[in-house]
Design an enzyme around this catalytic site. Structure first.
Site, PDB file in Angstrom:
ATOM      1  N   TYR A  55      17.027  52.081  35.765  1.00  0.00           N
ATOM      2  CA  TYR A  55      17.119  52.979  36.914  1.00  0.00           C
ATOM      3  C   TYR A  55      17.995  54.185  36.587  1.00  0.00           C
ATOM      4  O   TYR A  55      18.125  55.090  37.394  1.00  0.00           O
ATOM      5  CB  TYR A  55      17.687  52.258  38.147  1.00  0.00           C
ATOM      6  N   TYR A  72      22.643  39.542  43.151  1.00  0.00           N
ATOM      7  CA  TYR A  72      22.249  40.352  41.986  1.00  0.00           C
ATOM      8  C   TYR A  72      23.084  41.615  41.829  1.00  0.00           C
ATOM      9  O   TYR A  72      23.235  42.150  40.734  1.00  0.00           O
ATOM     10  CB  TYR A  72      20.755  40.692  42.054  1.00  0.00           C
ATOM     11  N   GLU A  83      51.772  51.378  37.346  1.00  0.00           N
ATOM     12  CA  GLU A  83      50.633  50.770  36.653  1.00  0.00           C
ATOM     13  C   GLU A  83      49.996  51.715  35.629  1.00  0.00           C
ATOM     14  O   GLU A  83      48.878  51.463  35.172  1.00  0.00           O
ATOM     15  CB  GLU A  83      49.559  50.357  37.670  1.00  0.00           C
ATOM     16  N   HIS A  93      44.490  46.937  45.941  1.00  0.00           N
ATOM     17  CA  HIS A  93      44.826  45.571  46.351  1.00  0.00           C
ATOM     18  C   HIS A  93      43.947  45.219  47.555  1.00  0.00           C
ATOM     19  O   HIS A  93      44.454  44.892  48.630  1.00  0.00           O
ATOM     20  CB  HIS A  93      46.304  45.464  46.715  1.00  0.00           C
ATOM     21  N   HIS A 142      42.431  51.596  41.202  1.00  0.00           N
ATOM     22  CA  HIS A 142      43.061  50.274  41.261  1.00  0.00           C
ATOM     23  C   HIS A 142      43.491  50.032  42.698  1.00  0.00           C
ATOM     24  O   HIS A 142      44.167  50.875  43.289  1.00  0.00           O
ATOM     25  CB  HIS A 142      44.265  50.221  40.324  1.00  0.00           C
ATOM     26  N   HIS A 183      46.968  39.728  42.323  1.00  0.00           N
ATOM     27  CA  HIS A 183      47.316  41.149  42.310  1.00  0.00           C
ATOM     28  C   HIS A 183      46.247  42.014  42.993  1.00  0.00           C
ATOM     29  O   HIS A 183      46.485  42.497  44.090  1.00  0.00           O
ATOM     30  CB  HIS A 183      47.540  41.568  40.844  1.00  0.00           C
TER      31      HIS A 183
HETATM   32 ZN    ZN Z   1      48.612  46.979  41.703  1.00  0.00          ZN
END
Ligand code: ZN
Length: 213
Positions: free
Chosen positions: A208, A113, A73, A94, A92, A155
């Site tokens: 903030y 929120y 990736e 899953h 990243h 994904h």
């Molecule tokens: Zn992936």
């Protein structure tokens, strides 16, 4: 931080990603920006047995150096760093609930929120494209426009922040929101916050002082 320390921190972040149960096995990946590109977890190695030298350096042009191949990736990591000067690190994963929503092609609306933590009034879901492709990367960039996180259809999810700690914290928060939204959907249709209210919340988050940093 020197590069060796950054490599060690990438491994620690990947291990913590699994310990916090937002990822399992080797499916996720972690990267951090350097001056010339980024460092990213390699493909196919369990995080626990990774050594700093296994982490792969990739240039902004996409050239990898080192004994290991980068995560499959790497392309969307590269494109995010090039497109987003604010991106210092990317997680990243899953994760189960974010991925469940993504398998339905659903993003997360303003049902709570805290959605503002991802930078806007919703968390979008990028359309499906094969992992590792330019098409996936292009879709992710669109979904991340004005945001720090997005889902990827069928994904998983991407969290982008200024540091590895902040990117992991954001990924954990996105997964918690995905779970809460999923649970709400089990018993009804959640009440969504209005655009006007989300404007107020986003302004409060800004004032903030970048709580993620
Ligand atoms: Zn992936």
């Amino acid at each position: 931080m020197n590069e060796l320390a950054l490599r060690a921190e990438i491994i620690a972040t990947a291990v913590r990603m699994n310990e916090r149960r937002i990822n399992s096995g080797r499916s996720g990946n972690v990267s951090a920006r350097t001056e010339t590109g980024f460092l990213i977890t390699p493909t196919g190695l369990p995080y626990e047995s990774m050594q700093p030298e296994d982490i792969v350096a990739v240039t902004f042009a996409g050239a990898a150096t080192g004994p290991r191949a980068p995560s499959s990736e790497w392309r969307f990591h590269r494109d995010i760093y090039v497109d987003r000067p604010d991106a210092g690190a990317i997680v990243h994963a899953h994760s189960s609930f974010a991925t469940t929503l993504a398998c339905l092609g659903r993003g997360i609306p303003a049902f709570h929120y805290m959605i503002a933590i991802a930078g806007g009034k919703d968390i979008r879901c990028a359309p499906y494209a094969t992992f590792g492709t330019q098409e996936l990367s292009d879709g992710a960039l669109v979904a991340l426009s004005g945001r720090r996180a997005c889902l990827l259809a069928n994904h998983g999810m991407i969290a982008v922040s200024v540091s590895l700690d902040a990117a992991l914290a954001l990924a954990i928060e996105v997964e918690a929101l995905a779970e809460q939204y999923w649970r709400s959907l089990q018993i009804g249709e959640p009440n969504l916050l209005s655009d006007a209210e989300m404007d107020v919340v986003l302004e409060k988050f800004r004032s903030y002082g970048q709580r993620e940093r």
